[in-house]
Enzyme design. Structure first.
Site, PDB file in Angstrom:
ATOM      1  N   ARG A  23       0.975  -1.064  -0.096  1.00 19.67           N
ATOM      2  CA  ARG A  23       0.039   0.061   0.027  1.00 19.67           C
ATOM      3  C   ARG A  23       0.726   1.281   0.097  1.00 19.67           C
ATOM      4  NH1 ARG A  23      -1.113   4.897   2.408  1.00 19.67           N
ATOM      5  NH2 ARG A  23      -0.580   3.971   4.528  1.00 19.67           N
ATOM      6  N   GLU A  24       1.594   1.674   1.142  1.00 21.49           N
ATOM      7  CA  GLU A  24       2.343   2.802   1.132  1.00 21.49           C
ATOM      8  C   GLU A  24       3.692   2.681   0.072  1.00 21.49           C
ATOM      9  OE1 GLU A  24       2.517   5.519   3.618  1.00 21.49           O
ATOM     10  OE2 GLU A  24       3.756   6.444   2.185  1.00 21.49           O
ATOM     11  N   HIS A  96      -6.483  -0.606   3.668  1.00 24.99           N
ATOM     12  CA  HIS A  96      -6.629   0.925   4.012  1.00 24.99           C
ATOM     13  C   HIS A  96      -7.855   1.627   3.548  1.00 24.99           C
ATOM     14  CE1 HIS A  96      -4.335   4.738   4.120  1.00 24.99           C
ATOM     15  NE2 HIS A  96      -4.370   4.345   5.114  1.00 24.99           N
ATOM     16  N   ARG A 158      -9.075  -0.619  12.977  1.00 26.35           N
ATOM     17  CA  ARG A 158      -8.018   0.154  13.549  1.00 26.35           C
ATOM     18  C   ARG A 158      -8.519   1.696  13.112  1.00 26.35           C
ATOM     19  NH1 ARG A 158      -3.331   2.412   9.961  1.00 26.35           N
ATOM     20  NH2 ARG A 158      -5.279   3.661   9.269  1.00 26.35           N
ATOM     21  N   THR A 191       2.372  11.494   9.286  1.00 27.57           N
ATOM     22  CA  THR A 191       2.087  11.495   7.864  1.00 27.57           C
ATOM     23  C   THR A 191       3.114  12.522   7.006  1.00 27.57           C
ATOM     24  OG1 THR A 191      -0.306  11.444   8.286  1.00 27.57           O
ATOM     25  CG2 THR A 191       0.420  12.080   6.144  1.00 27.57           C
ATOM     26  N   HIS A 219       3.212   4.878  12.204  1.00 30.20           N
ATOM     27  CA  HIS A 219       3.571   4.974  11.042  1.00 30.20           C
ATOM     28  C   HIS A 219       4.305   6.130  10.922  1.00 30.20           C
ATOM     29  CE1 HIS A 219       2.168   4.705   6.547  1.00 30.20           C
ATOM     30  NE2 HIS A 219       2.316   5.830   6.604  1.00 30.20           N
ATOM     31  N   HIS A 221       7.062   8.841   8.779  1.00 29.34           N
ATOM     32  CA  HIS A 221       7.684   8.764   7.412  1.00 29.34           C
ATOM     33  C   HIS A 221       9.178   9.694   8.029  1.00 29.34           C
ATOM     34  CE1 HIS A 221       4.993   8.336   4.144  1.00 29.34           C
ATOM     35  NE2 HIS A 221       3.890   8.261   5.274  1.00 29.34           N
ATOM     36  N   HIS A 315      41.183  -0.025   6.188  1.00 32.11           N
ATOM     37  CA  HIS A 315      40.351  -0.917   6.717  1.00 32.11           C
ATOM     38  C   HIS A 315      40.402  -2.303   6.163  1.00 32.11           C
ATOM     39  CE1 HIS A 315      37.300   2.716   7.406  1.00 32.11           C
ATOM     40  NE2 HIS A 315      38.626   2.903   7.618  1.00 32.11           N
TER      41      HIS A 315
END
Ligand code: HCA
Ligand code: CU
Length: 444
Positions: A23-24, A96, A158, A191, A219, A221, A315
């Protein structure tokens, strides 16, 4: 499968990842970069399968009414989920949805196990998005959820005030107070990425105190680069559900990366949060995702090969003496190791594609990678003692498919070393030697 029975029978773990890659993640502009725009149905099935095998129990999808294509994909994703029930138990598919009957009805029609419902509660969202007052939001959401509960008492619900971190705490309370007896979780989406760890800790404490019987979901961002630290802080403050995506992809700079969060919880010894997650699958799942975006696992992703790749001469020398010199964390436990990347009868074509293209430097496309994978899988069972699966794969690529490696000047080929051995083991000096675990990366 009776979903009401399912959720009631399930005892949520201390940390439940709600993966929202489908979704997102699909809102990420990275998909547009190479004109892909959406995951294909096959991508979605593969991602779903990988997430479930990794141990994720909650997967968020778009409401089916966003497009005919999303609606059709619900069926495929459900079928993939159902195939894995015997092996991995039940995985809940959450839609959603806006706090709107149309979205809810569409989600119920496709048999969603739950609704991740949201509506903007900040001043800006209320002024410029939907124009409702806080009273209206609370009242209308209550009515809607009461209606749903009447017919679907076991549905997971939710409710999120979108833009929760630009919503005053008392405003959020005004809405959430009206819904607390009806929902399973309250979300607190950041958001636009304005939250800081201190603010997150304070908010989580306040919400836990006011709603002790409602679980909390985050959630975060990444606009400020805080999506990881905010999620970490939220978990440590007692938040039980965190939304993540693979590689953190999402709108703008995305949200918290699943493997980055679990890796950090491990480092911070929050072991009770890690129950049921197949941590050694972290790097392979990131490779699968990166491959779908036509890119490498990003260098800023903690569970990446870059984090075991050493360029400075000083290194490299020290690393060959002891790998702990420039690697503090057990990335091998998260699958950044030869044994996880490479290569056996269960390897998917993504891993084969990634290995041949990014590690060996062959020029090849997806279709060829699929053909090579099929052949490799047939033959790998008959591997002669002393031959590694990697060598067999390279042989097939070079000699049977005639693939060429991109020509990399010697000084660059020698410039970068990847350490794919266990952090506990001492690396041996070697050039391109898969047996020693030290390989040189071809720069392309
Ligand atoms: C969106 C916004 C959202 C929703 C998160 C949630 C956000 O793309 O619709 O429902 O909890 O960041 O607020 O992703
Ligand atoms: Cu979001």
């Amino acid at each position: 499968m009776n979903r009401q029975f399912c959720f009631q029978a399930y005892r949520p773990r201390r940390l439940e990842i709600i993966d929202t890659t489908l979704r997102e993640g699909q809102q990420s502009s990275l998909l547009h970069d190479h004109h892909k725009y959406f995951f294909t149905p096959a991508d979605k099935q593969e991602i779903t399968r990988a997430l479930i095998l990794y141990g994720v129990k909650f997967i968020e999808l778009f409401a089916p009414n966003v497009s005919a294509r999303e609606q059709a994909d619900w069926e495929l994703i459900k079928a993939t989920r159902n195939e894995l029930i015997t092996q991995k138990g039940y995985t809940f598919l959450l839609a959603h949805v806006r706090a709107h009957p149309q979205d809810v009805e569409a989600a119920l029609r496709v048999g969603a196990d739950g609704l991740n419902m949201y509506i903007g509660t900040s001043d800006v969202a209320r002024s410029y998005s939907h124009g409702k007052t806080l009273e209206e939001i609370g009242k209308q959401a209550r009515q809607l959820i009461e209606d749903i509960r009447r017919n679907h008492p076991g549905l997971i619900i939710r409710f999120s005030g979108e833009d929760a971190f630009r919503t005053r705490e008392e405003d959020l309370f005004r809405v959430y107070d009206q819904l607390q007896d009806l929902v399973d979780r309250f979300g607190t989406p950041d958001t636009v990425g304005v939250a800081t760890p201190a603010l997150v800790a304070q908010r989580v404490r306040a919400l836990r105190q006011r709603y002790p019987d409602v679980a909390l979901e985050g959630h975060f961002h990444d606009d400020r680069g805080f999506s990881l630290i905010n999620a970490l802080e939220a978990v440590k403050s007692g938040m039980q559900y965190i939304q993540t995506t693979l590689l953190g992809i999402g709108e703008r700079s995305g949200i918290t990366s699943m493997t980055a969060l679990l890796f950090n919880l491990y480092i911070d010894r929050e072991y009770d949060c890690l129950e049921g997650y197949h941590l050694r699958g972290s790097y392979p799942i990131n490779v699968m995702m990166a491959d779908k975006l036509r890119k490498l696992v990003p260098s800023k992703e903690p569970v990446s090969l870059t984090n075991r790749t050493h360029a400075a001469g000083v290194h490299q020398k020290a690393m060959l003496n002891h790998s702990a010199t420039y690697e503090a964390f057990p990335l091998d436990q998260f699958g950044v190791t030869e044994s996880e990347i490479l290569l056996g009868p269960l390897s998917g074509w993504n891993v084969v594609h990634y290995f041949l293209r990014e590690i060996c430097g062959f020029a090849l496309d997806e279709a060829t990678a699929r053909q090579i994978t099929a052949l490799f899988k047939q033959r790998v069972y008959d591997l002669q003692p002393g031959t590694s699966p990697a060598a067999m794969l390279i042989d097939i690529a070079r000699n049977e498919f005639g693939l060429q490696t991109v020509n990399v000047p010697e000084e660059f080929r020698r410039a970068v070393k990847q350490n794919l051995t266990d952090t506990s083991a001492q690396a041996e000096v070697g050039e391109v030697s898969h047996a020693s675990g030290v390989i040189l990366r071809s720069r392309r």
